[in-house]
Design a protein around this motif. Structure first.
Motif, PDB file in Angstrom:
ATOM      1  N   THR A  13       0.829  -1.202   0.000  1.00  0.00           N
ATOM      2  CA  THR A  13       0.000   0.000   0.000  1.00  0.00           C
ATOM      3  C   THR A  13       0.862   1.249   0.000  1.00  0.00           C
ATOM      4  OG1 THR A  13      -1.769  -1.154   1.148  1.00  0.00           O
ATOM      5  CG2 THR A  13      -1.799   1.259   1.241  1.00  0.00           C
ATOM      6  N   ILE A  73      -6.637   3.670  -2.853  1.00  0.00           N
ATOM      7  CA  ILE A  73      -7.867   4.147  -2.200  1.00  0.00           C
ATOM      8  C   ILE A  73      -8.936   4.400  -3.260  1.00  0.00           C
ATOM      9  CG2 ILE A  73      -8.882   6.046  -0.862  1.00  0.00           C
ATOM     10  CD1 ILE A  73      -6.131   6.196   0.604  1.00  0.00           C
ATOM     11  N   ASN A  75      -9.110   2.894  -6.118  1.00  0.00           N
ATOM     12  CA  ASN A  75      -9.547   1.564  -6.552  1.00  0.00           C
ATOM     13  C   ASN A  75     -10.660   1.035  -5.647  1.00  0.00           C
ATOM     14  OD1 ASN A  75      -7.547   1.629  -8.487  1.00  0.00           O
ATOM     15  ND2 ASN A  75      -6.597  -0.293  -7.873  1.00  0.00           N
ATOM     16  N   ALA A  76     -10.465   1.177  -4.337  1.00  0.00           N
ATOM     17  CA  ALA A  76     -11.477   0.695  -3.386  1.00  0.00           C
ATOM     18  C   ALA A  76     -12.806   1.417  -3.621  1.00  0.00           C
ATOM     19  CB  ALA A  76     -10.998   0.889  -1.956  1.00  0.00           C
ATOM     20  N   LYS A  77     -12.747   2.713  -3.889  1.00  0.00           N
ATOM     21  CA  LYS A  77     -13.967   3.477  -4.154  1.00  0.00           C
ATOM     22  C   LYS A  77     -14.647   3.016  -5.440  1.00  0.00           C
ATOM     23  CE  LYS A  77     -12.814   7.632  -1.541  1.00  0.00           C
ATOM     24  NZ  LYS A  77     -12.575   9.086  -1.601  1.00  0.00           N
ATOM     25  N   ASN A  79     -14.392  -0.004  -6.750  1.00  0.00           N
ATOM     26  CA  ASN A  79     -14.920  -1.347  -6.482  1.00  0.00           C
ATOM     27  C   ASN A  79     -16.171  -1.327  -5.612  1.00  0.00           C
ATOM     28  OD1 ASN A  79     -13.001  -2.666  -8.057  1.00  0.00           O
ATOM     29  ND2 ASN A  79     -11.536  -2.758  -6.380  1.00  0.00           N
ATOM     30  N   LYS A  80     -16.335  -0.271  -4.805  1.00  0.00           N
ATOM     31  CA  LYS A  80     -17.541  -0.132  -3.987  1.00  0.00           C
ATOM     32  C   LYS A  80     -18.636   0.653  -4.704  1.00  0.00           C
ATOM     33  CE  LYS A  80     -15.529  -0.525   0.558  1.00  0.00           C
ATOM     34  NZ  LYS A  80     -15.741  -0.129   1.939  1.00  0.00           N
TER      35      LYS A  80
END
Length: 188
Positions: A13, A73, A75-77, A79-80
């Motif tokens: 990370t 971060i 990417n996480a957004k 994916n959500k």
């Protein structure tokens, strides 16, 4: 084992979200010069145009993708479902598609993937521009994902952070692996 995995995740990370390299001089002209240096038959106008588009389209995609965070971060957004696009393969796909619209006569676009065979790192996709007829290994990496919307570029041979493999080779290997998983079990 859990501590080791947590440490590796933390390291990945931190290194993936590193700050972009400092800007020095005219970045667009430096990229154009690098593209032009790919060979004597590269059209200077095409090199300049490709460089301008790579930078201006990256800036446009930053707005469209709503980039406000470091890559992982964001990417996480995505994916959500909190952001529309912005995974590395989105950047690579969109940059490649935009540059291909130019119908360059002396330049060629490629796609590559790194880390496809590494279970401890996520795959990373990029676009690469080369002299027409050359392989991606002779080209310049165009990677706007790496620094969250700041275009990173480098001759592929100098990009030591990733070991790039042609996208088609990675996808073919995945098809072979998935096909093998689908075959029925036959006892002897």
């Amino acid at each position: 084992m859990i501590r080791i995995m947590a440490a590796m995740l933390a390291f990945a990370t931190l290194t993936a979200c590193a700050s972009p390299p400092p800007s020095t001089g005219d970045e667009v002209q430096r990229l154009a010069s690098e593209i032009l240096s790919l060979g004597p038959d590269v059209d200077p106008e095409e090199a300049n145009r490709a460089s301008r588009i790579a930078y201006s389209y990256t800036a446009q995609l930053v707005q469209e993708y709503e980039i406000t965070d470091p890559p992982l971060i964001h990417n996480a957004k995505v994916n959500k479902g909190l952001r529309p696009r912005g995974l590395c393969w989105h950047w690579a796909e969109d940059i490649e598609r935009r540059l291909k619209q130019e119908n360059f006569q002396t330049l060629e676009l490629h796609r590559a993937i790194a880390n496809a065979d590494n279970p401890f790192r996520i795959d990373h996709s990029t676009a690469i521009i080369s002299r027409r007829g050359e392989t991606l290994y002779d080209g310049v990496v165009l990677d706007p994902w790496r620094y969250g919307g700041v275009l990173f570029w480098s001759p592929l041979v100098e990009d030591t952070k990733y070991e790039w493999v042609p996208r088609d080779a990675v996808l073919q290997q995945r098809r072979v692996e998935q096909y093998g998983e689908l075959l029925p079990y036959v006892s002897e």
